[in-house]
Design an enzyme around this catalytic site. Structure first.
Site, PDB file in Angstrom:
ATOM      1  N   ASP A 164       0.852  -1.188   0.000  1.00 61.59           N
ATOM      2  CA  ASP A 164       0.000   0.000   0.000  1.00 61.59           C
ATOM      3  C   ASP A 164       0.893   1.244   0.000  1.00 61.59           C
ATOM      4  O   ASP A 164       1.748   1.391   0.878  1.00 61.59           O
ATOM      5  CB  ASP A 164      -0.905  -0.021   1.238  1.00 61.59           C
ATOM      6  CG  ASP A 164      -2.070   0.944   1.106  1.00 61.59           C
ATOM      7  OD1 ASP A 164      -2.375   1.369  -0.023  1.00 61.59           O
ATOM      8  OD2 ASP A 164      -2.673   1.268   2.142  1.00 61.59           O
ATOM      9  N   GLU A 237     -10.735   4.183   2.901  1.00 65.82           N
ATOM     10  CA  GLU A 237      -9.667   4.850   2.147  1.00 65.82           C
ATOM     11  C   GLU A 237      -9.966   4.652   0.670  1.00 65.82           C
ATOM     12  O   GLU A 237      -9.975   3.522   0.184  1.00 65.82           O
ATOM     13  CB  GLU A 237      -8.280   4.310   2.536  1.00 65.82           C
ATOM     14  CG  GLU A 237      -7.906   4.728   3.947  1.00 65.82           C
ATOM     15  CD  GLU A 237      -6.441   4.526   4.311  1.00 65.82           C
ATOM     16  OE1 GLU A 237      -5.782   3.672   3.693  1.00 65.82           O
ATOM     17  OE2 GLU A 237      -5.966   5.240   5.223  1.00 65.82           O
ATOM     18  N   LYS A 291      -5.357  -2.273   9.780  1.00 65.34           N
ATOM     19  CA  LYS A 291      -5.463  -2.296   8.317  1.00 65.34           C
ATOM     20  C   LYS A 291      -5.742  -3.679   7.751  1.00 65.34           C
ATOM     21  O   LYS A 291      -6.079  -3.778   6.573  1.00 65.34           O
ATOM     22  CB  LYS A 291      -4.133  -1.814   7.706  1.00 65.34           C
ATOM     23  CG  LYS A 291      -3.764  -0.384   8.051  1.00 65.34           C
ATOM     24  CD  LYS A 291      -4.532   0.570   7.176  1.00 65.34           C
ATOM     25  CE  LYS A 291      -4.025   1.996   7.355  1.00 65.34           C
ATOM     26  NZ  LYS A 291      -4.713   2.909   6.446  1.00 65.34           N
ATOM     27  N   THR A 295      -9.919  -5.552   3.154  1.00 61.13           N
ATOM     28  CA  THR A 295      -9.708  -4.577   2.092  1.00 61.13           C
ATOM     29  C   THR A 295     -10.601  -5.035   0.942  1.00 61.13           C
ATOM     30  O   THR A 295     -10.647  -6.234   0.647  1.00 61.13           O
ATOM     31  CB  THR A 295      -8.232  -4.533   1.646  1.00 61.13           C
ATOM     32  OG1 THR A 295      -7.420  -4.183   2.767  1.00 61.13           O
ATOM     33  CG2 THR A 295      -8.006  -3.526   0.531  1.00 61.13           C
ATOM     34  N   GLU A 411     -10.137  12.811   7.135  1.00 64.11           N
ATOM     35  CA  GLU A 411      -9.884  14.137   6.560  1.00 64.11           C
ATOM     36  C   GLU A 411     -11.173  14.941   6.449  1.00 64.11           C
ATOM     37  O   GLU A 411     -11.224  16.118   6.812  1.00 64.11           O
ATOM     38  CB  GLU A 411      -9.258  13.997   5.169  1.00 64.11           C
ATOM     39  CG  GLU A 411      -7.872  13.401   5.184  1.00 64.11           C
ATOM     40  CD  GLU A 411      -7.475  12.980   3.785  1.00 64.11           C
ATOM     41  OE1 GLU A 411      -7.194  13.848   2.953  1.00 64.11           O
ATOM     42  OE2 GLU A 411      -7.466  11.765   3.523  1.00 64.11           O
TER      43      GLU A 411
HETATM   44 CA    CA Z   1      -4.222   2.723   2.510  1.00 62.38          CA
END
Ligand code: CA
Length: 466
Positions: A164, A237, A291, A295, A411
């Site tokens: 990543d 993400e 993480k 995914t 963000e």
């Molecule tokens: Ca990432």
């Protein structure tokens, strides 16, 4: 050495011919990037907003829903899939395309990926011709179609390794500013495409729901004992996935000029992240459990050849460090970036119950990335690291220059301080159980066919009890 025959980017030399051109740049074969006006007899490929046009032809691994059939490679056209196992069985191709379709008929696409760019290109051309309106081979190919509505997908390749990256300077700056307001970017950022090794086993194909992760979190104020429980700061993400096609031998770096020949294609990728687990675990070795619980990738891989008309100049502000020679090439400056429009949508359980469609949260574009695909490949291998067919790169969160183009909730909400309000009055700081996130991506402009990525979707299930 003359012009390398690399068919996915435009040749700008006067000869326009790979055999006569002596310039160090590349060529489009018009037949392999067909005229946008060409139409398919699969009428849904021409529908307004269709992702899977005749010019796209992305690859996936699929089977009929609910069946015990073997998964095999497929190529999307409109709302249909060309079943590569059926095409191989029918024996309608010859030469390299026949070898490629045999490889593509296997359960995952690694064998096809390993054949290299000329084979992928030959197969796309062999599929494109009989799919065109008026093609003599229509009946033969029609017998090989499966409706996407009847299909289910699996992860398209056996992914040996997942790396990543962190290629959006806007993302790196936004995140850095939350910890170091005066000095958000670390000094290496503008010299190195930053990345870390992730985990491939938790890679899910779109439509695979997953449990909210649990784990340790920072000790609360005044305590020395960390918290433990379900993550309360689950985030998305927005990324692109980059599938490596042909690999390299250990000790043999891939040069910038050759890098894109090693890339099979791009998919959408959501690198789910637990923002409360991450800060407690990530020092000094980096993120682990924050993480590697899930995914999600889209089933369809769009080839770089299909994206040829959407290549755009790489830019680097004059005041910034310029790329070191191993990260530089003439092609970088003319067509290193890719103009892919990216969107994230959210559907809450309440919206789902009321039949309200997913609401758009974020729109941005891949062309804002600070480091390109070729730079990621060249950097990853410059030390001699060997890439293998089916390896996957994540681009890193692809935030654009303004905050409404930020590719993650951390963000958009400024670290959880400012919740996002939805049209129905609900709000979200972090994701709640039952929330569905959909990633979309597409390329569209006048004079070129639309190239879409399909959807990358998953729903968050409650954490495991106990
Ligand atoms: Ca990432």
């Amino acid at each position: 050495m003359g012009c390398p025959v690399q068919p996915w980017t435009p040749c700008r030399c006067p000869t326009g011919s790979p055999t006569h051109c002596k310039e160090p740049h590349r060529h489009v074969y018009p037949e392999r990037n067909p005229d946008p006006a060409l139409r398919s007899w699969v009428s849904s490929a021409q529908a307004e907003g269709a992702d899977f046009t005749l010019q796209n032809l992305p690859f996936a691994a699929f089977r009929r829903q609910g069946s015990d059939e073997a998964y095999r490679g497929g190529v999307a056209i409109g709302d249909q899939i060309v079943d590569l196992a059926a095409v191989a069985q029918a024996g309608i191709f010859s030469g390299l395309a026949a070898e490629a379709v045999q490889a593509g008929a296997r359960e995952q696409l690694n064998a096809l990926m390993a054949m290299g760019q000329p084979a992928w290109s030959a197969l796309r051309l062999a599929l494109s011709r009989p799919l065109r309106e008026g093609a003599a081979e229509q009946a033969a190919l029609q017998a090989c179609l499966v409706a996407q509505a009847d299909a289910e997908y699996t992860v398209p390749a056996r992914i040996g390794d997942y790396t990543d990256f962190y290629t959006s300077v806007y993302h790196a700056t936004n995140i850095g500013a939350q910890f170091r307001p005066d000095n958000p970017l670390l000094p290496n950022y503008k010299w190195i495409p930053i990345g870390y090794h992730g985990r491939a086993s938790c890679m899910n194909v779109s439509g695979t729901d997953f449990r909210r992760p649990q784990g340790q979190t920072r000790p609360p104020e005044g305590s020395h004992t960390p918290g433990f429980g379900p993550s309360q700061r689950l985030d998305i993400e927005l990324e692109l996935g980059i599938f490596i096609g042909s690999g390299n031998a250990q000790g043999e770096p891939i040069a910038m000029a050759d890098a894109e020949q090693h890339v099979f294609g791009l998919c959408r990728l959501n690198d789910w992240s637990a923002r409360d687990i991450q800060p407690w675990e990530y020092q000094p070795l980096g993120p682990l459990l924050s993480k590697n619980f899930a995914t999600t990738i889209s089933p369809w891989i769009v080839t770089l050849e299909a994206l040829a008309h959407y290549r755009t100049a790489f830019t680097r502000p004059a005041d910034d460090p310029q790329p070191l020679p191993y990260l530089d090439s003439p092609q970088l400056w003319t067509e290193g970036a890719v103009d892919v429009q990216l969107e994230v949508l959210l559907q809450t359980p309440q919206m789902r119950d009321q039949g309200v469609p997913a609401e758009s949260l974020i729109q941005t574009n891949y062309r804002h990335a600070y480091w390109t695909i070729a730079q990621m490949v060249a950097h990853h291998t410059v030390n001699g690291c060997n890439l293998q067919s089916g390896d996957l790169f994540g681009s890193g969160t692809l935030s654009g220059p303004t905050l409404d183009q930020a590719g993650a909730l951390i963000e958009l909400t400024t670290g959880g301080k400012h919740p996002v309000t939805l049209a129905n009055g609900e709000s979200r700081t972090w994701l709640l159980d039952g929330d569905s996130i959909v990633l979309r991506g597409w390329c569209q402009k006048a004079g070129a066919a639309r190239i879409g990525f399909g959807e990358c979707e998953a729903t968050i299930l409650p954490a495991r009890q106990g």
